[in-house]
Design an enzyme around this catalytic site. Structure first.
Site, PDB file in Angstrom:
ATOM      1  CD  GLU A 153      -3.016  -0.962   2.271  1.00  0.00           C
ATOM      2  OE1 GLU A 153      -2.726  -0.294   3.278  1.00  0.00           O
ATOM      3  OE2 GLU A 153      -4.108  -1.540   2.132  1.00  0.00           O
ATOM      4  CD  GLU A 305      -3.742  -6.085   3.208  1.00  0.00           C
ATOM      5  OE1 GLU A 305      -4.479  -5.375   3.911  1.00  0.00           O
ATOM      6  OE2 GLU A 305      -2.540  -5.864   3.056  1.00  0.00           O
TER       7      GLU A 305
HETATM    8  C1  GAL Z   1      -4.062  -2.762   5.230  1.00  0.00           C
HETATM    9  C2  GAL Z   1      -2.621  -3.192   5.396  1.00  0.00           C
HETATM   10  C3  GAL Z   1      -2.496  -4.397   6.300  1.00  0.00           C
HETATM   11  C4  GAL Z   1      -3.327  -4.218   7.536  1.00  0.00           C
HETATM   12  C5  GAL Z   1      -4.750  -3.941   7.125  1.00  0.00           C
HETATM   13  C6  GAL Z   1      -5.688  -3.767   8.279  1.00  0.00           C
HETATM   14  O1  GAL Z   1      -4.132  -1.416   4.909  1.00  0.00           O
HETATM   15  O2  GAL Z   1      -2.046  -3.463   4.154  1.00  0.00           O
HETATM   16  O3  GAL Z   1      -1.141  -4.577   6.625  1.00  0.00           O
HETATM   17  O4  GAL Z   1      -2.824  -3.144   8.267  1.00  0.00           O
HETATM   18  O5  GAL Z   1      -4.803  -2.766   6.386  1.00  0.00           O
HETATM   19  O6  GAL Z   1      -6.994  -3.474   7.857  1.00  0.00           O
END
Ligand code: GAL
Length: 661
Positions: A153, A305
C-alpha cells in the site's frame, strides 16, 4: 508479461498475509496443517519482515524464511513473496534520519509505526534495492514461489529537502524551462514568479492558499516518485524471475496513486478492500472497487486483503454478521477476482492490530470466523477451475481520473462539500441498483466498446480527453455527464465560458453563467423526465443552445432554468439527483443506448453478475429475495437444478450454470 493464471493455473487463490515471526517456530507446522484444512492455497510472506531479515545494516537473517518457504512448499501451499520495504527497521531512521519523511510544516514523521520512508531518499532506495535483490537471488528458484508482492500500500507523502530536489528534477522534465513552469502555474498572480529552478519548493505549509497548479503537480510528482520505488524493486526481482508476475497492493480508491498509470506497470493488479459491515450499501461499495480494479487490470485481478471480521481502525468496529464474509468474497470472484486473500492468517496477540480480525481469530479453529473461512475455501476450490481466467463484460463505463480528482480537491474552490469519491459512488450506485455491469475507464481511453459512458464529475479534462468524448458521441455512443465537468484544462486553467467550448457544443450548452453549490445537506427542487426530484450538492446557472431542457430547477434563484439537458445522445445533469432519480435517469438513458441490465427488474438488494459462462446471484438485502431467472440452470454451490425463480436467503449466493435456455 507473466499473468496470474500462468503462475497458478485454473484456480482461485485463497489465503492471506502470514506473519509468523510473531509466533514461536514450533507452532508453524500447526498453522500449515490448519491452512490445509481451510483450503488455503497461498500465503503472502515477508510484508513487514525487514527488521527480521536485516537486523542491522547489511546483515542478513534468511534462515527462518528458508525454513518457512520449505514448510509451505511441503504442504503444497504457494508463496506470494513480499519485499518488506514498507516498514524500514528502526536502525534506518536512527542512523539515517534523512530517510524519514517530513510533513508539510517540516516536522519529522518518526519510526515506531510503518510506512515511515521518504520515497525520494537515495539511502532508503539503496537499502530497499539491496534487500529485494538478495530475496530474489535466494528464493527465485524456490518451488513455493508463485509471485512477487512489492512493498505494501504505497501511501507516503514527504515534503523534505531531498523531495524538493527530486520535485525540481521532475518539473524540469515536464516543463524544460522555468518560464514554461511559470506559465503553467500562473505565477503572475500574487507575485509567485520563479526566477530560477532552485527557488522552487514543494507546497509546504504557507500563510494562506497555495498555488493550486503547484499542489496539483506535487500530487502527480508524489505518485510518480512512489512508482519509481515500485518499478525499481520490480525490475530487480523480474530480472531474476522473468516468468513470475509482480504486483503491489492498492488501497481502494486511494488518492495518492494514479492507479491507471500504476496498473500499466504491474503484471497483476491487486487491491485491499474493507467495506464497513454496518453500511447497508457496503456491497455496492465493494462492487465499485472491484469494477475499478478489474478495469485497471483489464481482466482478472487479486483481492489481496480483506477482513474476515472486524477491522480496528474505524471509530466503532463491527464483526461481519454470519454469511457476509462469504457473500463479499464470492462477489469479488463474480466481478473478476482470481484470488481471495485476507489480512491476516492468524490474529495477533500483540502489536497495533491485535483487535483486527484474521482468518483464525483469538477463538482459534472452533471460532465462527474460522469455520466460515473454511467453507469459503472449499467453495472456491470447487469453483476455481470454472471461473479462473474468465472475464466480465460491461456495456456501460464510468469515467474517472486521478488528476481531475486532485485538481478539484484543492483549497480555494467553491465548495468543500464536494467530495469526488462520494459523487462517483452515487453514480455507480445508481447503475448497480439498476442491475447494470459497469467498467471504469480513463477519459482518454478508447470508449467504443461501451454503449453508454457516464461522467459523474470530471472537473479537469485534457484536450485529448475532450476529443475522445466528442468522437465517442459522434460515432454513436451515449454520453451522460454530471455537473462541473470539463471546466479546467490539463494545467488546471479554467476554460472560458465555464466549460470547454467543444463540450458545450456536444451538450448543446451556450454558456455556464454561475456555479451554485448547495449547503451541506441542502437540496434544490427539480423536475425531470421521470417526475419531481431533489437535486443535492450542486446546481448550475446555464443557458441551453441546441439542447432540449428535459429537467428544470423549481423555485429558488434558478427557478425555471435547465437542470437536465439532452442534445441527441449527449446528456448533461447540472446537479446530483437524489438516488432514485439518478437511477431512473440512468435506467432511461441506458435503455435508449441499448445497454441491458444483467437481469430485467432485479429485486432490491439482489446483485446479478455474469462472469464467463456463469451467472452469480448475490443477496445484499436485509432478508430473503426471489429472482426470476429465465432458463434451466444448475447451482454450482449446491448442485441443485433451478428452472425459474431462485430464492436466496439473507447473504445468500447462487452461482448458476445454464443447462438449457
Ligand atoms: C491494510 C494493510 C495491512 C493491515 C490492514 C488492516 O491497509 O495493508 O497490513 O494493516 O490494512 O486493515
Amino acid at each position: 508479461m507473466p499473468s496470474l493464471y500462468d503462475a497458478t493455473g485454473p484456480r482461485v487463490l485463497f489465503g492471506g498475509d502470514y506473519n509468523p515471526e510473531q509466533w514461536p517456530e514450533e507452532t508453524w507446522p500447526d498453522d500449515l496443517r490448519l491452512m490445509k484444512d481451510a483450503g488455503v492455497t497461498s500465503v503472502t510472506l515477508g510484508v513487514f519482515s525487514w527488521a527480521r531479515l536485516e537486523p542491522r545494516p547489511g546483515a542478513r537473517d534468511f534462515g527462518w524464511l528458508d525454513r518457512l518457504m520449505d514448510l509451505t512448499h511441503q504442504h503444497g501451499i504457494g508463496v506470494v513473496l513480499a519485499t518488506p520495504t514498507a516498514s524500514p527497521p528502526p536502525w534506518m531512521g536512527a542512523r539515517h534520519p534523512e530517510t524519514l519523511p517530513r510533513g508539510e510544516d517540516g516536522g519529522v514523521i518518526w519510526y515506531g509505526s510503518r510506512q515511515h520512508f521518504c520515497p525520494s531518499s537515495p539511502v532508503y532506495r539503496r537499502y530497499a534495492a539491496a534487500l529485494a535483490g538478495d530475496l530474489a537471488a535466494r528464493y527465485g528458484d524456490h518451488p513455493a514461489l508463485l509471485m512477487w508482492h512489492i512493498n505494501n500500500e504505497y501511501c507516503t507523502f514527504c515534503w523534505c529537502d531531498e523531495t524538493a530536489r527530486h520535485f525540481r528534477r521532475w518539473l524540469r522534465d515536464r516543463y524544460t524551462t522555468v518560464d514554461a513552469l511559470n506559465e503553467a502555474w500562473g505565477t503572475a498572480f500574487w507575485s509567485q514568479r520563479y526566477d530560477d529552478w532552485t527557488e522552487v519548493i514543494p507546497p509546504r505549509r504557507a500563510q494562506y492558499l497555495r498555488n493550486p497548479a503547484c499542489t496539483l503537480d506535487f500530487r502527480r510528482f508524489t505518485s510518480d516518485a512512489l512508482l519509481e520505488c515500485f518499478t525499481a524493486e520490480r525490475d530487480i526481482v523480474a530480472a531474476r524471475t522473468p516468468h513470475l508476475p509482480v504486483t503491489t497492493n492498492f488501497m481502494p480508491f486511494w488518492t495518492g496513486q494514479d492507479a491507471w498509470r500504476w496498473a500499466e506497470e504491474e503484471d497483476v493488479v491487486s487491491v485491499d478492500l474493507y467495506p464497513d459491515p454496518r453500511d447497508p450499501l457496503g456491497g455496492q461499495y465493494g462492487a465499485m472497487i472491484q469494477d475499478m480494479t478489474r478495469s485497471q487490470a483489464r481482466g482478472p485481478w487479486m483481492l489481496m486483503e480483506q477482513a474476515a471480521g472486524p477491522v480496528n481502525w474505524r471509530g466503532v468496529n463491527h464483526p461481519k454478521p454470519r454469511g457476509l464474509n462469504r457473500l463479499w468474497s464470492l462477489q469479488a470472484v463474480a466481478r473478476g477476482a482470481d484470488a481471495i486473500c485476507y489480512f491476516q492468517w492468524r490474529q495477533s496477540r500483540q502489536g497495533a492490530e491485535k483487535f483486527h480480525s484474521a482468518m483464525v481469530g483469538h477463538a482459534g479453529a472452533p471460532g465462527r470466523t474460522f469455520q466460515e473461512v473454511k467453507r469459503i475455501g472449499a467453495e472456491l476450490a470447487a469453483l476455481g477451475e470454472r471461473v479462473a481466467g474468465t472475464h466480465v463484460t460491461a456495456d456501460v463505463a464510468i469515467l474517472h481520473d486521478w488528476h481531475s480528482w486532485w485538481a478539484d480537491g484543492q483549497d480555494g474552490r467553491l465548495s468543500r462539500e464536494l467530495d469526488h469519491p462520494t459523487v462517483v459512488r452515487a453514480w455507480h450506485r445508481a447503475l448497480w441498483e439498476a442491475g447494470h455491469s459497469t467498467d471504469f475507464a480513463h477519459p482518454e481511453r478508447d470508449l467504443s466498446a461501451y454503449r453508454m459512458v457516464v461522467i459523474p464529475h470530471l472537473y479537469l479534462l485534457t484536450d485529448t480527453a475532450v476529443d475522445n468524448l466528442v468522437t465517442y458521441v459522434h460515432d454513436g455512443g451515449t454520453l451522460v455527464s454530471g455537473f462541473l465537468t470539463g471546466v479546467a484544462d490539463g494545467d488546471d486553467r479554467v476554460r472560458p465560458g465555464g466549460m470547454d467550448a467543444r463540450l458545450r457544443e456536444l451538450f448543446g450548452i451556450g454558456t455556464v453563467h454561475e456555479w451554485w453549490p448547495l449547503e451541506a445537506g441542502g437540496t434544490v427542487d427539480c423536475d425531470g423526465p421521470d417526475g419531481a426530484f431533489l437535486g443535492t450538492l450542486w446546481s448550475e446557472e446555464l443557458e441551453a443552445s441546441t439542447a432540449r431542457t428535459v429537467g428544470s430547477y423549481r423555485g429558488g434563484e434558478l427557478d425555471g432554468m435547465p437542470a437536465v439537458l439532452r442534445n441527441g445522445r449527449a446528456w448533461y445533469v447540472s446537479t446530483l439527483p437524489e438516488p432514485p432519480a439518478l437511477r431512473a435517469l440512468l435506467t432511461r438513458t441506458a435503455h435508449q443506448a441499448g445497454a441491458r441490465p444483467v437481469l430485467p427488474d432485479p429485486p432490491p438488494g439482489l446483485e446479478a453478475v455474469r462472469r464467463g459462462g456463469l451467472l452469480f446471484l448475490l443477496n445484499h438485502a436485509p432478508g430473503p429475495v426471489t429472482a426470476a431467472v429465465p432458463g434451466h440452470h444448475r447451482d454450482l454451490l449446491t448442485g441443485h437444478r433451478t428452472d425459474g425463480p431462485v430464492r436466496l436467503e439473507r447473504h445468500g449466493v447462487a452461482v448458476l450454470r445454464q443447462e438449457r435456455p
